[in-house]
Design a protein around this motif. Structure first.
Motif, mmCIF file in Angstrom:
data_model
loop_
_atom_site.group_PDB
_atom_site.id
_atom_site.type_symbol
_atom_site.label_atom_id
_atom_site.label_comp_id
_atom_site.label_asym_id
_atom_site.label_seq_id
_atom_site.Cartn_x
_atom_site.Cartn_y
_atom_site.Cartn_z
ATOM 1 N N GLY A 289 17.299 -14.300 -7.492
ATOM 2 C CA GLY A 289 16.448 -14.166 -6.517
ATOM 3 C C GLY A 289 16.113 -12.326 -5.717
ATOM 4 O O GLY A 289 15.842 -12.168 -4.820
ATOM 5 N N VAL A 290 17.041 -11.658 -6.683
ATOM 6 C CA VAL A 290 17.876 -10.353 -6.031
ATOM 7 C C VAL A 290 16.847 -8.868 -6.635
ATOM 8 O O VAL A 290 16.918 -9.445 -8.014
ATOM 9 N N ARG A 291 15.664 -8.192 -5.530
ATOM 10 C CA ARG A 291 15.243 -6.815 -6.595
ATOM 11 C C ARG A 291 16.430 -6.144 -6.340
ATOM 12 O O ARG A 291 16.554 -5.360 -5.246
ATOM 13 N N LEU A 292 16.565 -5.336 -7.495
ATOM 14 C CA LEU A 292 17.092 -4.393 -7.635
ATOM 15 C C LEU A 292 16.697 -3.060 -7.740
ATOM 16 O O LEU A 292 15.905 -2.804 -8.332
ATOM 17 N N GLY A 293 17.520 -2.033 -7.413
ATOM 18 C CA GLY A 293 16.755 -0.585 -7.315
ATOM 19 C C GLY A 293 17.559 -0.135 -7.670
ATOM 20 O O GLY A 293 17.841 -0.125 -9.530
ATOM 21 N N VAL B 212 14.584 -11.839 -2.212
ATOM 22 C CA VAL B 212 13.176 -12.031 -2.228
ATOM 23 C C VAL B 212 13.021 -13.308 -2.630
ATOM 24 O O VAL B 212 11.367 -13.641 -2.373
ATOM 25 N N ALA B 213 13.289 -13.789 -2.952
ATOM 26 C CA ALA B 213 13.334 -15.567 -3.727
ATOM 27 C C ALA B 213 14.769 -15.896 -3.761
ATOM 28 O O ALA B 213 15.608 -15.516 -2.953
ATOM 29 N N SER B 214 14.156 -17.383 -4.086
ATOM 30 C CA SER B 214 15.726 -18.078 -3.798
ATOM 31 C C SER B 214 16.341 -18.527 -5.785
ATOM 32 O O SER B 214 17.880 -18.426 -5.450
#
Length: 193
Positions: free
Chosen positions: A100-104, A136-138
């Protein structure tokens, strides 16, 4: 003259393929080798340099249970099969699905053969900085793939200690933690006051 493949035939065709290859040695001897093919893969270790933590996962792994019944789930980095050939997109997709992680930014560590004696798999390893706001999510994986993933935010010091002292450790995690220790040794010392 060197060894050469004379013939290849498929013996398993499913999620993975298994081939038998007839090989001719430099001296003319014929022998057979297995080849396992399930595609290339990626693995990524997201880390937060401000809080000095990393995101890792654990899940039931049938091969581990088969050889070590009752063993605890092994801590792993986020990983997945690279179906579309774009390793960076795959790493970002897997990070969202599994944790649930947004990576850059993705920091490439290596493109390596995972088991070159038997598998065609090439594995691209990444480190990826993130912040708490990027969760941003589980996560937990895809239900239709029966992943049932546990997501853990672990201190880098604890993670390094685990890699150093565990009786069994995931190879991808070992490589990524050691790469982070080499690139950012400051993250593994006490935080300045």
């Amino acid at each position: 003259m060197k060894n050469s493949i004379v013939d290849v035939r498929i013996v398993v065709d499913g999620w993975m393929k298994v081939f038998l290859a007839d090989v001719k040695s430099a001296t003319g001897q014929l022998f057979t080798r297995h080849i396992e093919h399930h595609g290339d893969a990626v693995a990524v270790l997201p880390y937060d340099d401000e809080r000095r933590v990393a995101l890792v996962i654990s899940q039931f792994r049938t091969p581990v249970e088969h050889v070590s019944p009752g063993a605890d789930n092994i801590i792993e980095p986020i990983a997945g099969v690279n179906d579309d050939g774009d390793a960076e997109a795959c790493a970002r997709r897997e990070a969202m699905e599994e944790a649930g992680v947004r990576l850059g930014t993705l920091e490439k560590v290596a493109n390596c053969w995972s088991m070159l004696a038997v598998s065609t798999e090439r594995l691209v390893l990444y480190l990826a900085p993130y912040r708490a706001a990027d969760r941003v999510a589980s996560g937990g994986g895809l239900a239709h793939e029966n992943e049932d993933i546990d997501v853990n935010e672990m201190s880098l010091a604890t993670l390094a200690d685990h890699v150093r002292t565990a009786s069994t450790v995931d190879m991808k995690l070992l490589a990524l933690v050691q790469a982070l220790q080499i690139r950012r040794p400051d993250l593994f010392t006490p935080k300045p006051a």
